[in-house]
Design a protein around this motif. Structure first.
Motif, PDB file in Angstrom:
ATOM      1  N   PHE A  13       0.812  -1.212   0.000  1.00 23.49           N
ATOM      2  CA  PHE A  13       0.000   0.000   0.000  1.00 23.49           C
ATOM      3  C   PHE A  13       0.848   1.265   0.000  1.00 23.49           C
ATOM      4  CE2 PHE A  13      -3.223  -2.995   1.570  1.00 23.49           C
ATOM      5  CZ  PHE A  13      -4.181  -2.757   0.590  1.00 23.49           C
ATOM      6  N   GLY A  14       2.095   1.185   0.434  1.00 20.13           N
ATOM      7  CA  GLY A  14       2.998   2.322   0.321  1.00 20.13           C
ATOM      8  C   GLY A  14       3.240   2.662  -1.138  1.00 20.13           C
ATOM      9  N   VAL A  15       3.461   1.651  -1.958  1.00 24.80           N
ATOM     10  CA  VAL A  15       3.651   1.843  -3.395  1.00 24.80           C
ATOM     11  C   VAL A  15       2.368   2.394  -4.013  1.00 24.80           C
ATOM     12  CG1 VAL A  15       4.024   0.642  -5.589  1.00 24.80           C
ATOM     13  CG2 VAL A  15       5.474   0.112  -3.623  1.00 24.80           C
ATOM     14  N   VAL A  16       1.236   1.826  -3.641  1.00 24.81           N
ATOM     15  CA  VAL A  16      -0.057   2.303  -4.152  1.00 24.81           C
ATOM     16  C   VAL A  16      -0.221   3.782  -3.836  1.00 24.81           C
ATOM     17  CG1 VAL A  16      -2.569   2.127  -3.841  1.00 24.81           C
ATOM     18  CG2 VAL A  16      -1.191   0.049  -4.044  1.00 24.81           C
ATOM     19  N   ASN A  17       0.070   4.150  -2.612  1.00 23.27           N
ATOM     20  CA  ASN A  17      -0.101   5.535  -2.187  1.00 23.27           C
ATOM     21  C   ASN A  17       0.850   6.482  -2.914  1.00 23.27           C
ATOM     22  OD1 ASN A  17      -1.428   7.473  -0.583  1.00 23.27           O
ATOM     23  ND2 ASN A  17       0.297   7.510   0.819  1.00 23.27           N
ATOM     24  N   GLU A  18       2.021   6.001  -3.298  1.00 23.93           N
ATOM     25  CA  GLU A  18       3.005   6.847  -3.977  1.00 23.93           C
ATOM     26  C   GLU A  18       2.714   7.067  -5.454  1.00 23.93           C
ATOM     27  OE1 GLU A  18       7.228   6.045  -3.341  1.00 23.93           O
ATOM     28  OE2 GLU A  18       6.640   4.928  -1.547  1.00 23.93           O
ATOM     29  N   ILE A  19       2.159   6.045  -6.130  1.00 22.68           N
ATOM     30  CA  ILE A  19       2.146   6.112  -7.598  1.00 22.68           C
ATOM     31  C   ILE A  19       0.772   5.994  -8.239  1.00 22.68           C
ATOM     32  CG2 ILE A  19       2.534   3.654  -8.009  1.00 22.68           C
ATOM     33  CD1 ILE A  19       4.539   4.534 -10.222  1.00 22.68           C
ATOM     34  N   ALA A  20      -0.203   5.423  -7.580  1.00 22.31           N
ATOM     35  CA  ALA A  20      -1.478   5.116  -8.232  1.00 22.31           C
ATOM     36  C   ALA A  20      -2.394   6.323  -8.363  1.00 22.31           C
ATOM     37  CB  ALA A  20      -2.202   4.017  -7.453  1.00 22.31           C
ATOM     38  N   ASP A  21      -3.114   6.363  -9.466  1.00 20.02           N
ATOM     39  CA  ASP A  21      -4.203   7.319  -9.639  1.00 20.02           C
ATOM     40  C   ASP A  21      -5.511   6.639  -9.235  1.00 20.02           C
ATOM     41  OD1 ASP A  21      -2.572   9.356 -10.759  1.00 20.02           O
ATOM     42  OD2 ASP A  21      -2.675   8.359 -12.710  1.00 20.02           O
ATOM     43  N   ARG A  22      -5.695   5.425  -9.742  1.00 18.76           N
ATOM     44  CA  ARG A  22      -6.873   4.619  -9.427  1.00 18.76           C
ATOM     45  C   ARG A  22      -6.399   3.282  -8.870  1.00 18.76           C
ATOM     46  NH1 ARG A  22     -11.574   6.179 -10.458  1.00 18.76           N
ATOM     47  NH2 ARG A  22     -12.490   4.113 -10.584  1.00 18.76           N
ATOM     48  N   VAL A  23      -7.249   2.663  -8.047  1.00 16.58           N
ATOM     49  CA  VAL A  23      -6.893   1.414  -7.370  1.00 16.58           C
ATOM     50  C   VAL A  23      -8.046   0.419  -7.521  1.00 16.58           C
ATOM     51  CG1 VAL A  23      -6.314   0.369  -5.132  1.00 16.58           C
ATOM     52  CG2 VAL A  23      -5.520   2.676  -5.666  1.00 16.58           C
ATOM     53  N   ALA A  24      -7.699  -0.829  -7.751  1.00 17.69           N
ATOM     54  CA  ALA A  24      -8.676  -1.915  -7.722  1.00 17.69           C
ATOM     55  C   ALA A  24      -8.166  -2.941  -6.715  1.00 17.69           C
ATOM     56  CB  ALA A  24      -8.832  -2.554  -9.103  1.00 17.69           C
ATOM     57  N   VAL A  25      -9.009  -3.305  -5.762  1.00 19.13           N
ATOM     58  CA  VAL A  25      -8.667  -4.329  -4.773  1.00 19.13           C
ATOM     59  C   VAL A  25      -9.289  -5.633  -5.252  1.00 19.13           C
ATOM     60  CG1 VAL A  25      -8.952  -5.080  -2.378  1.00 19.13           C
ATOM     61  CG2 VAL A  25      -8.594  -2.656  -2.887  1.00 19.13           C
ATOM     62  N   MET A  26      -8.480  -6.694  -5.303  1.00 20.41           N
ATOM     63  CA  MET A  26      -8.967  -7.993  -5.763  1.00 20.41           C
ATOM     64  C   MET A  26      -8.957  -9.004  -4.632  1.00 20.41           C
ATOM     65  SD  MET A  26      -7.267  -8.352  -9.527  1.00 20.41           S
ATOM     66  CE  MET A  26      -8.341  -9.721  -9.965  1.00 20.41           C
ATOM     67  N   TYR A  27      -9.924  -9.913  -4.692  1.00 21.48           N
ATOM     68  CA  TYR A  27      -9.983 -11.033  -3.765  1.00 21.48           C
ATOM     69  C   TYR A  27     -10.401 -12.256  -4.560  1.00 21.48           C
ATOM     70  CZ  TYR A  27     -11.162 -14.183  -0.025  1.00 21.48           C
ATOM     71  OH  TYR A  27     -11.191 -15.282   0.792  1.00 21.48           O
ATOM     72  N   ALA A  28      -9.648 -13.325  -4.454  1.00 18.89           N
ATOM     73  CA  ALA A  28      -9.958 -14.595  -5.115  1.00 18.89           C
ATOM     74  C   ALA A  28     -10.235 -14.397  -6.599  1.00 18.89           C
ATOM     75  CB  ALA A  28     -11.130 -15.285  -4.421  1.00 18.89           C
ATOM     76  N   GLY A  29      -9.407 -13.580  -7.248  1.00 16.49           N
ATOM     77  CA  GLY A  29      -9.489 -13.406  -8.690  1.00 16.49           C
ATOM     78  C   GLY A  29     -10.541 -12.439  -9.178  1.00 16.49           C
ATOM     79  N   MET A  30     -11.227 -11.755  -8.273  1.00 20.44           N
ATOM     80  CA  MET A  30     -12.263 -10.804  -8.675  1.00 20.44           C
ATOM     81  C   MET A  30     -12.011  -9.437  -8.039  1.00 20.44           C
ATOM     82  SD  MET A  30     -15.749 -13.044  -8.465  1.00 20.44           S
ATOM     83  CE  MET A  30     -16.679 -11.895  -9.445  1.00 20.44           C
ATOM     84  N   ILE A  31     -12.341  -8.392  -8.773  1.00 23.76           N
ATOM     85  CA  ILE A  31     -12.282  -7.051  -8.197  1.00 23.76           C
ATOM     86  C   ILE A  31     -13.447  -6.928  -7.216  1.00 23.76           C
ATOM     87  CG2 ILE A  31     -12.513  -4.576  -8.657  1.00 23.76           C
ATOM     88  CD1 ILE A  31     -11.163  -5.100 -11.365  1.00 23.76           C
ATOM     89  N   VAL A  32     -13.139  -6.483  -5.992  1.00 26.04           N
ATOM     90  CA  VAL A  32     -14.178  -6.288  -4.985  1.00 26.04           C
ATOM     91  C   VAL A  32     -14.429  -4.813  -4.701  1.00 26.04           C
ATOM     92  CG1 VAL A  32     -13.862  -8.556  -3.908  1.00 26.04           C
ATOM     93  CG2 VAL A  32     -12.578  -6.584  -3.036  1.00 26.04           C
ATOM     94  N   GLU A  33     -13.462  -3.964  -5.060  1.00 27.63           N
ATOM     95  CA  GLU A  33     -13.643  -2.530  -4.884  1.00 27.63           C
ATOM     96  C   GLU A  33     -12.676  -1.802  -5.795  1.00 27.63           C
ATOM     97  OE1 GLU A  33     -14.070   0.862  -1.403  1.00 27.63           O
ATOM     98  OE2 GLU A  33     -13.595  -1.188  -0.826  1.00 27.63           O
TER      99      GLU A  33
END
Length: 185
Positions: A75-95
Motif C-alpha cells: 500500500f505504500g507503493v499504491v499511495n506513492e504512484i497510483a491514480d486509481r486502485v482496484a482491490v482484488m480477492y480470489a481473482g475478482m475485483i471487490v472494490e
C-alpha cells in the motif's frame, strides 16, 4: 544505469536487483507499448532503489504516454504512484476507485480488513489485525460472494448471490451486498 557500457556485457547475476529491474523496464518500454503491466516491480528492493524504480515508472508514463498497470500488495507503493486502485480477492475485483478515496474510505469488508492489517508504528507491541479464514481454492468458489466465508458481516444474500458493482460515489464502487444495502436504504 551507471556506467552503461560496462554493464552491457554483464550477466544477470552480476547486476543488483535494482539494475535488473531497470533493464526489464527498458526492455518492456523499447517497443513503446500503450500499456505496461508491472507485477510487483519493487518487491525485495531496498527503500532507495524502490523510490528510484517508482520515479522511473512515473517519468516513463508521463514522457511516453504509456499507461502503467501496477500489481502490488504494498500500500505504500499504491499511495506513492497510483491514480486509481482496484482491490482484488480470489481473482475478482471487490472494490475500485481513486487512490485517495479508496485508501481513506474503503467500503468492501475485504478492503477494510486489508487496511486494518497494515502494521502501524503507534501499535508497536500490539496484536496485528487479521482476516480470519483462508482464500477458497480456485474452482471451489462459494456460490455467492467469494469473500462470504471470511466476511464478519455476511448474511443470507451473500451466500446465495454474487454481488454486482454498487457505486458508492462518482469515482468509487464496491461489489458487496452490504454496500448495496447501505446505498439503497
Amino acid at each position: 544505469i551507471p556506467d552503461p557500457r560496462a554493464r552491457f556485457g554483464a550477466y544477470p547475476h552480476q547486476l543488483s536487483g535494482g539494475l535488473k529491474q531497470r533493464v526489464m523496464i527498458a526492455m518492456a518500454m523499447a517497443l513503446r507499448p500503450r500499456l505496461l503491466i508491472a507485477d510487483e516491480p519493487t518487491t525485495a528492493l531496498d527503500a532507495t532503489i524502490r523510490a528510484q524504480i517508482l520515479e522511473l515508472l512515473r517519468q516513463l508514463s508521463s514522457t511516453t504516454g504509456t499507461a502503467v498497470l501496477l500489481i502490488t500488495h504494498d500500500f505504500g507503493v499504491v499511495n506513492e504512484i497510483a491514480d486509481r486502485v482496484a482491490v482484488m480477492y480470489a481473482g475478482m475485483i471487490v472494490e475500485e476507485g481513486t487512490r485517495r478515496e479508496l485508501l481513506s474510505h474503503p467500503r468492501h469488508p475485504y478492503a477494510q480488513g486489508l487496511f486494518k492489517s497494515i502494521p502501524r508504528p503507534e501499535a508497536r507491541g500490539g496484536k496485528l489485525e487479521e482476516i480470519k479464514g483462508v482464500v477458497p481454492r480456485p474452482g471451489r468458489w462459494p456460490h455467492g460472494c467469494r469473500f462470504e466465508p471470511r466476511c464478519p458481516h455476511a448474511f443470507d444474500r451473500c451466500r446465495a448471490e454474487l454481488p454486482r458493482r454498487t457505486a458508492t460515489s462518482a469515482t468509487q464502487g464496491a461489489w458487496c451486498h452490504l454496500v448495496d444495502y447501505e446505498v439503497h436504504t
